[in-house]
Every structure is written in structure tokens, then in C-alpha cells.
Design a protein around this motif. Sequence first.
Motif, short mmCIF file in Angstrom:
data_model
loop_
_atom_site.label_atom_id
_atom_site.label_comp_id
_atom_site.label_asym_id
_atom_site.label_seq_id
_atom_site.Cartn_x
_atom_site.Cartn_y
_atom_site.Cartn_z
N ALA A 1 0.83 -1.21 0.00
CA ALA A 1 0.00 0.00 0.00
C ALA A 1 0.86 1.26 0.00
N ASP A 2 1.90 1.27 0.85
CA ASP A 2 2.78 2.43 0.92
C ASP A 2 3.52 2.63 -0.39
N TYR A 3 3.96 1.52 -0.99
CA TYR A 3 4.69 1.59 -2.26
C TYR A 3 3.83 2.22 -3.35
N MET A 4 2.58 1.75 -3.46
CA MET A 4 1.70 2.24 -4.51
C MET A 4 1.32 3.70 -4.30
N ALA A 5 1.03 4.08 -3.09
CA ALA A 5 0.69 5.47 -2.81
C ALA A 5 1.84 6.39 -3.21
N ARG A 6 3.04 5.98 -2.89
CA ARG A 6 4.23 6.78 -3.23
C ARG A 6 4.43 6.86 -4.73
N LYS A 7 4.27 5.73 -5.43
CA LYS A 7 4.48 5.71 -6.88
C LYS A 7 3.43 6.53 -7.62
N ILE A 8 2.19 6.43 -7.21
CA ILE A 8 1.12 7.17 -7.88
C ILE A 8 1.37 8.67 -7.80
N LEU A 9 1.76 9.14 -6.63
CA LEU A 9 1.95 10.58 -6.44
C LEU A 9 3.22 11.10 -7.10
N ASN A 10 4.21 10.23 -7.29
CA ASN A 10 5.51 10.68 -7.81
C ASN A 10 5.78 10.28 -9.25
N LEU A 11 4.85 9.56 -9.87
CA LEU A 11 5.04 9.12 -11.25
C LEU A 11 5.08 10.33 -12.18
N ARG A 12 6.14 10.44 -12.96
CA ARG A 12 6.33 11.62 -13.81
C ARG A 12 5.74 11.37 -15.21
N VAL A 13 4.50 11.75 -15.37
CA VAL A 13 3.81 11.55 -16.65
C VAL A 13 3.33 12.86 -17.26
N PHE A 14 3.67 13.98 -16.62
CA PHE A 14 3.22 15.28 -17.11
C PHE A 14 4.41 16.11 -17.60
N GLU A 15 4.13 17.07 -18.45
CA GLU A 15 5.17 17.95 -18.95
C GLU A 15 5.38 19.11 -17.97
N ASP A 16 6.55 19.76 -18.10
CA ASP A 16 6.79 20.95 -17.29
C ASP A 16 6.28 22.19 -18.02
N GLU B 1 -5.29 16.61 -9.86
CA GLU B 1 -6.12 15.75 -9.03
C GLU B 1 -5.87 14.27 -9.31
N VAL B 2 -6.29 13.44 -8.36
CA VAL B 2 -6.22 11.98 -8.51
C VAL B 2 -7.58 11.39 -8.18
N LEU B 3 -8.09 10.58 -9.09
CA LEU B 3 -9.35 9.86 -8.85
C LEU B 3 -9.04 8.37 -8.74
N CYS B 4 -9.28 7.80 -7.57
CA CYS B 4 -9.00 6.38 -7.32
C CYS B 4 -10.31 5.59 -7.35
N VAL B 5 -10.23 4.41 -7.96
CA VAL B 5 -11.39 3.52 -8.04
C VAL B 5 -10.95 2.10 -7.68
N SER B 6 -11.56 1.52 -6.68
CA SER B 6 -11.26 0.13 -6.33
C SER B 6 -11.73 -0.79 -7.46
N GLN B 7 -10.85 -1.69 -7.91
CA GLN B 7 -11.13 -2.48 -9.11
C GLN B 7 -10.64 -3.93 -8.91
N PHE B 8 -11.45 -4.73 -8.20
CA PHE B 8 -11.03 -6.09 -7.87
C PHE B 8 -10.83 -6.95 -9.12
N THR B 9 -11.46 -6.59 -10.24
CA THR B 9 -11.34 -7.42 -11.46
C THR B 9 -9.93 -7.40 -12.03
N GLU C 1 -5.92 7.46 2.53
CA GLU C 1 -5.47 8.30 3.63
C GLU C 1 -3.98 8.58 3.53
N ASN C 2 -3.22 7.58 3.09
CA ASN C 2 -1.78 7.76 2.89
C ASN C 2 -1.53 8.85 1.86
N MET C 3 -2.26 8.80 0.73
CA MET C 3 -2.08 9.77 -0.33
C MET C 3 -2.53 11.16 0.12
#
Length: 207
Positions: free
Chosen positions: A42-57, A73-81, A111-113
Motif C-alpha cells: 500500500a505504501d509503495y503504490m501510494a508513493r508511486k502514484i503521487l511521484n510518477l512523472r507523466v506530465f510535462e513541465d 487531481e487523482v481519482l481512485c477507483v477500487s477495481q477487484f477485477t 489516507e496515505n495519499m
Amino acid sequence: MKVIIQRVTKATVTVGEETVSSIGRGLCVLLGISSEDTQKDADYMARKILNLRVFEDDSGKAWSKSVMDRDFEVLCVSQFTLQCILKGNKPDFHSAMPAELAQPFYNSILENMRSSYKPELIKDGQFGAKMQVNIQNDGPVTIELMSPSGPTDIRQLTKQEKQQQRKEKTRSKGPSESGREKAARHSRQDTNASSGAEGDVSSERES
């Protein structure tokens, strides 16, 4: 844990006729939680999502800024599939974490994010509901992430790296020529070849 991250210009979640959440430019994140996931995942994913560099400067340089850098913004959706395992053509979801455990686990990621970023910019769907997710992918940019199967503790990783380095050094030891010895041997071979030594060798073989 398996996560699908999409860079979006906008995304919305509706349940029935009600809009539950919506964001402008940012990330839409689908999270598939495994029954084997731990807090480290959980900690790993929260950190990666917030720090992933996919936008331009600001100058337009791609892949240089994260969602936090741009105040998006970040929109999270639980997706068990996402934890689907096919049995023939039938999806099987037994590897997904049961709902009664997955919901508090999913909430802990949110909450971590929120504690690491601006809480008002972290949105989510409605856990367990039948949702309609409208995603306007920007690019398109879609990235799949898996939480690491090995240890995520940096001290443990460093220990493993040191052990591997020692093994490599041990394998490299043993009877071997130094650089000078190799150079001298090659020099002697070149001298023999230039002096016609090959003819001498062939004569010896014929005798």
C-alpha cells in the motif's frame, strides 16, 4: 497489488444517476488489491502514484513532472477485477482480497495519499458499488504497475546487493593471468609469428 494509471483531462464516477466524483486534469487510478498484499504494498503504490512523472513541465518537456508537481487531481477507483485469473474463458477472482478486508485496506491507501499530498485533490469512487467510470485519457497514457514481490525495505535490498557483489567477487577470483602477463604472452606470440615460427611448427608436425 495491480494498478492501472491513466493520465486524463477529466474523469467522473457515477452510481445510478448520481455523480459521485469528478476531476479535471490529473490521474485516474484503478486499484486491484490482492489477498496477499501488505501495508508495504500500500505504501509503495501510494508513493508511486503521487511521484510518477507523466506530465510535462512549463516549457513543454514531457515526462518530467508528477501530479504533485502540477497540483493536479487523482481519482481512485477500487477495481477487484484487476486480480482476474482466467480458467478457460471464465474470469476467476479468488486472488482478490475479500471485500470486508479490502475496504479498510483501500481506505488506508487513500489516507496515505491525502496525508502526503493535498487531501482535497484525492478523490475516489464508491467502494463496492456498480459504478460507471467515464475516463477521457490524455495521450493516451496508460501505465500498469505491480507492487514488488521482493522486499521493499531498503536495508534488506542493500544487504542482498552486498551479498551478490561478494558472490561475484568470489567467482572472479582464482588462477587467472594479470593484464601484464596476458600482454607479454600476446607479444611473444606476435614475435614468433612474424619470424616465421609458423613454418617451424608445421615442419615439426610433418616430422
